[in-house]
Every structure is written in C-alpha cells, then in structure tokens.
Design a protein around this motif. Structure first.
Motif: not given
Length: 168
Positions: A73-74, A68-69, A26-27, A60-65
């Motif tokens: 964002e990466q 997938t960014l 995750s992020v 906002e994306r702290r739980r996103q892998t």
C-alpha cells in the motif's frame, strides 16, 4: 545543478527505493503533497480521483496515516504521489522490493497503464525478467557501468543475460 522542485516543474517525478511516504500524513495528504507545485485545484481533484481509480485500496484508506499502511500500500501511495505532479518522466527505484508477488503484479500492472497513458518510465529493478518483460529497452549494469543495452525482447533471448540474470 537543478533543485528537486525544478526537476518536478520540468516533468520529472521519483518513486524512491523504500517508498519515502510521509508516515504521519494521511493517504490523501500524501497524495496532495505530490501536487505541491501545481495551482490548478479542480484538475488536482480530478487527478486525485484518477489515482484512487488506479489504486482503489488507497481510496478505502484515504484518511489512514501513511505509516500504518502495508508495504504494498505504501508503494501504491508513493507511485500515486509521484503521479499527482503529472510527470512526463517517472523514475521508479526498485518498486517490487519486499512486496508479495500479488502486490508486485498490481504495481507493475499500474506502471504499464501509466506508460500506455504516455508517461515515460525509467525503471531500476532487481527482478530482471519482470523488468524486461514490461519494458521496450533494457540496460544491464555491471560494477556501475552499462555492460549491455538492447531492445528488451532481444535481451530476454540473449544467452548471457539468460544465464547470468534470468537463472537459466
């Protein structure tokens, strides 16, 4: 020769070309990996919130892998991960590569802020104008050798640099 973890312990952090995020983490986990040599848990939490303040999109994306960014964002994530080690020297390799102009501006805005906060930044960048406009000193390399070195403001005015690298 020093191992990479020894360089990190001495205050150096690298944001590689191509970002190198951990795609399955995750992020938040990616950012925590940037602090792997640290043991000051309370300060690590503060630094995590500081990175989220610099890059609200990551919060906002702290739980996103990470995988997938978007590319921008990466890049934010890679810079944030490097900052989590509390570097004195931040090495950035082509941070604008493949990014939309608005994202490039956001990334460079943040890099300027990091430099103002006292971190020395060594930037390798194809966008010569952008690099020279944001730096204090510039080096022009040709065939792996330093061909010119000067204050960035002087390089921006140099006719050779303007013709060969700035498209004028």
């Amino acid at each position: 020769t020093l191992a990479s973890y020894e360089l990190v312990q001495r205050g150096m952090a690298l944001v590689p070309e191509g970002r190198g995020v951990f795609g399955r983490l995750s992020v938040q986990e990616n950012l925590q990996m940037g602090a792997y040599i640290r043991r000051d848990a309370a300060v690590i939490r503060e630094d995590l919130e500081r990175v989220f303040g610099l890059f609200p999109r990551l919060a906002e994306r702290r739980r996103q892998t990470g995988g997938t960014l978007s590319g921008g964002e990466q890049q934010m994530l890679a810079i944030g991960r490097a900052l989590m080690s509390r570097p004195r020297l931040l090495l950035l390799d082509e941070p604008s590569m493949g990014l939309a102009p608005m994202m490039v501006e956001k990334i460079f805005q943040t890099v300027r802020q990091v430099a103002r906060d006292g971190v020395t930044v060594l930037l390798v960048e194809q966008n010569a104008r952008l690099a020279l406009e944001m730096s204090q000193r510039g080096y022009v390399m040709e065939n792996g050798l330093i061909a010119l070195a000067d204050e960035s403001s002087a390089l921006l005015k140099n006719p050779l640099v303007r013709r060969a690298y700035l498209g004028e």
